[in-house]
Design a protein around this motif. Structure first.
Motif, mmCIF file in Angstrom:
data_model
loop_
_atom_site.group_PDB
_atom_site.id
_atom_site.type_symbol
_atom_site.label_atom_id
_atom_site.label_comp_id
_atom_site.label_asym_id
_atom_site.label_seq_id
_atom_site.Cartn_x
_atom_site.Cartn_y
_atom_site.Cartn_z
ATOM 1 N N VAL A 36 0.840 -1.195 0.000
ATOM 2 C CA VAL A 36 0.000 0.000 0.000
ATOM 3 C C VAL A 36 0.876 1.246 0.000
ATOM 4 C CG1 VAL A 36 -1.801 1.249 1.253
ATOM 5 C CG2 VAL A 36 -1.762 -1.244 1.310
ATOM 6 N N TYR A 37 0.551 2.156 -0.906
ATOM 7 C CA TYR A 37 1.183 3.472 -0.903
ATOM 8 C C TYR A 37 0.114 4.467 -0.482
ATOM 9 C CZ TYR A 37 2.975 7.941 -2.324
ATOM 10 O OH TYR A 37 3.372 9.252 -2.302
ATOM 11 N N VAL A 38 0.415 5.238 0.528
ATOM 12 C CA VAL A 38 -0.544 6.211 1.029
ATOM 13 C C VAL A 38 0.037 7.602 0.845
ATOM 14 C CG1 VAL A 38 -1.871 6.939 3.036
ATOM 15 C CG2 VAL A 38 -1.323 4.535 2.733
ATOM 16 N N ALA A 39 -0.690 8.440 0.131
ATOM 17 C CA ALA A 39 -0.260 9.833 -0.040
ATOM 18 C C ALA A 39 -0.243 10.505 1.326
ATOM 19 C CB ALA A 39 -1.220 10.562 -0.976
ATOM 20 N N GLY A 40 0.679 11.400 1.514
ATOM 21 C CA GLY A 40 0.855 12.048 2.804
ATOM 22 C C GLY A 40 -0.197 13.090 3.127
ATOM 23 N N TYR A 41 -0.385 13.284 4.420
ATOM 24 C CA TYR A 41 -1.285 14.308 4.929
ATOM 25 C C TYR A 41 -0.738 15.674 4.544
ATOM 26 C CZ TYR A 41 -3.810 17.134 8.320
ATOM 27 O OH TYR A 41 -4.595 18.092 8.915
ATOM 28 N N MET A 105 5.238 -1.226 8.401
ATOM 29 C CA MET A 105 5.005 0.122 7.887
ATOM 30 C C MET A 105 6.341 0.815 7.691
ATOM 31 S SD MET A 105 2.894 3.186 9.626
ATOM 32 C CE MET A 105 3.328 4.855 9.281
ATOM 33 N N ILE A 106 6.479 1.411 6.540
ATOM 34 C CA ILE A 106 7.661 2.228 6.254
ATOM 35 C C ILE A 106 7.165 3.653 6.062
ATOM 36 C CG2 ILE A 106 9.554 2.648 4.653
ATOM 37 C CD1 ILE A 106 9.389 -0.358 3.933
ATOM 38 N N ALA A 107 7.681 4.571 6.839
ATOM 39 C CA ALA A 107 7.223 5.959 6.779
ATOM 40 C C ALA A 107 8.323 6.853 6.220
ATOM 41 C CB ALA A 107 6.828 6.439 8.164
ATOM 42 N N CYS A 108 7.921 7.775 5.413
ATOM 43 C CA CYS A 108 8.840 8.758 4.856
ATOM 44 C C CYS A 108 8.587 10.076 5.578
ATOM 45 C CB CYS A 108 8.603 8.902 3.353
ATOM 46 S SG CYS A 108 9.752 10.034 2.583
ATOM 47 N N VAL A 109 9.533 10.506 6.360
ATOM 48 C CA VAL A 109 9.383 11.745 7.116
ATOM 49 C C VAL A 109 10.495 12.710 6.732
ATOM 50 C CG1 VAL A 109 8.207 10.639 9.060
ATOM 51 C CG2 VAL A 109 10.673 10.810 9.083
ATOM 52 N N SER A 114 10.024 22.635 9.552
ATOM 53 C CA SER A 114 8.680 22.963 9.073
ATOM 54 C C SER A 114 7.812 21.716 8.910
ATOM 55 C CB SER A 114 8.766 23.716 7.743
ATOM 56 O OG SER A 114 9.395 22.908 6.767
ATOM 57 N N ASN A 115 8.419 20.537 8.870
ATOM 58 C CA ASN A 115 7.670 19.284 8.733
ATOM 59 C C ASN A 115 7.528 18.525 10.042
ATOM 60 O OD1 ASN A 115 7.436 19.648 5.947
ATOM 61 N ND2 ASN A 115 9.384 18.621 5.570
ATOM 62 N N TYR A 116 7.924 19.142 11.140
ATOM 63 C CA TYR A 116 7.961 18.453 12.427
ATOM 64 C C TYR A 116 6.606 17.864 12.818
ATOM 65 C CZ TYR A 116 8.335 17.566 17.393
ATOM 66 O OH TYR A 116 8.298 16.973 18.632
ATOM 67 N N GLU A 117 5.537 18.660 12.778
ATOM 68 C CA GLU A 117 4.220 18.183 13.197
ATOM 69 C C GLU A 117 3.725 17.025 12.335
ATOM 70 O OE1 GLU A 117 2.438 18.973 15.879
ATOM 71 O OE2 GLU A 117 4.058 20.288 16.523
ATOM 72 N N GLU A 118 3.905 17.128 11.009
ATOM 73 C CA GLU A 118 3.460 16.061 10.112
ATOM 74 C C GLU A 118 4.261 14.788 10.341
ATOM 75 O OE1 GLU A 118 3.967 19.161 9.204
ATOM 76 O OE2 GLU A 118 2.206 19.852 8.115
ATOM 77 N N SER A 119 5.579 14.940 10.528
ATOM 78 C CA SER A 119 6.427 13.767 10.773
ATOM 79 C C SER A 119 6.054 13.085 12.075
ATOM 80 C CB SER A 119 7.907 14.176 10.787
ATOM 81 O OG SER A 119 8.300 14.677 9.541
ATOM 82 N N LEU A 120 5.825 13.849 13.108
ATOM 83 C CA LEU A 120 5.443 13.290 14.407
ATOM 84 C C LEU A 120 4.095 12.579 14.310
ATOM 85 C CD1 LEU A 120 6.258 12.994 17.358
ATOM 86 C CD2 LEU A 120 5.084 15.157 17.818
ATOM 87 N N SER A 121 3.166 13.177 13.599
ATOM 88 C CA SER A 121 1.848 12.569 13.414
ATOM 89 C C SER A 121 1.963 11.247 12.665
ATOM 90 C CB SER A 121 0.927 13.531 12.657
ATOM 91 O OG SER A 121 -0.304 12.935 12.395
ATOM 92 N N THR A 122 2.808 11.182 11.649
ATOM 93 C CA THR A 122 3.027 9.948 10.887
ATOM 94 C C THR A 122 3.579 8.847 11.777
ATOM 95 O OG1 THR A 122 3.416 11.162 8.848
ATOM 96 C CG2 THR A 122 4.298 8.926 8.962
ATOM 97 N N LEU A 123 4.521 9.177 12.637
ATOM 98 C CA LEU A 123 5.158 8.180 13.487
ATOM 99 C C LEU A 123 4.241 7.678 14.612
ATOM 100 C CD1 LEU A 123 8.690 9.792 13.693
ATOM 101 C CD2 LEU A 123 7.996 7.773 12.361
ATOM 102 N N ARG A 124 3.246 8.465 14.974
ATOM 103 C CA ARG A 124 2.295 8.032 16.014
ATOM 104 C C ARG A 124 1.400 6.986 15.433
ATOM 105 N NH1 ARG A 124 1.040 13.817 18.520
ATOM 106 N NH2 ARG A 124 2.871 13.921 19.822
#
Length: 124
Positions: A36-41, A105-109, A114-124
């Motif tokens: 599965v490839y999921v487009a980022g928030y 799950m493999i996450a691209c952060v 400027s991407n801190y909040e999105e990266s943290l949300s992805t890792l949660r």
């Protein structure tokens, strides 16, 4: 965000069947891999998207929220019925939820501040 970005989700399912005939006994094993490839928030305020691009971002974010709710429900201490109706990705892969399945799950952060909040949300 760039103009060449597909901004979409994708799922590729590979099904492998094994049939072993030995002495009038047929053993069957089936394995399924959902890639599965999921487009980022995306935050609308950061992308300055308008019109159709804005609507795409809203739909992507809704799908991610629904998928996140399904994943969270799978790991609750009090198991309950998990509805996959709100998430197409969850519905397509529902036979792999729970039971004898494994998930990786493999996450691209991004490392930028400027991407801190999105990266943290992805890792949660």
């Amino acid at each position: 965000m760039n103009h060449q970005s597909s901004r979409s989700h994708a799922i590729f399912t590979l099904t492998i069947n094994q049939i072993n005939n030995q002495r009038q006994c047929v053993n069957r094993k089936t394995s399924k891999f959902h890639l599965v490839y999921v487009a980022g928030y995306e935050r609308a305020s950061k992308t300055d998207a308008v019109g159709e691009r804005y609507a795409e971002g809203v739909n992507i974010n809704k799908e991610l929220l629904s998928l996140g709710n399904v994943i969270s429900a799978l790991y609750e201490s009090n198991p309950r019925h998990i509805s996959c109706r709100d998430s197409k990705l969850a519905w397509l892969s529902q036979d792999s939820h729970g039971g004898n399945s494994h998930t990786l799950m493999i996450a691209c952060v991004g490392p930028a501040d400027s991407n801190y909040e999105e990266s943290l949300s992805t890792l949660r």
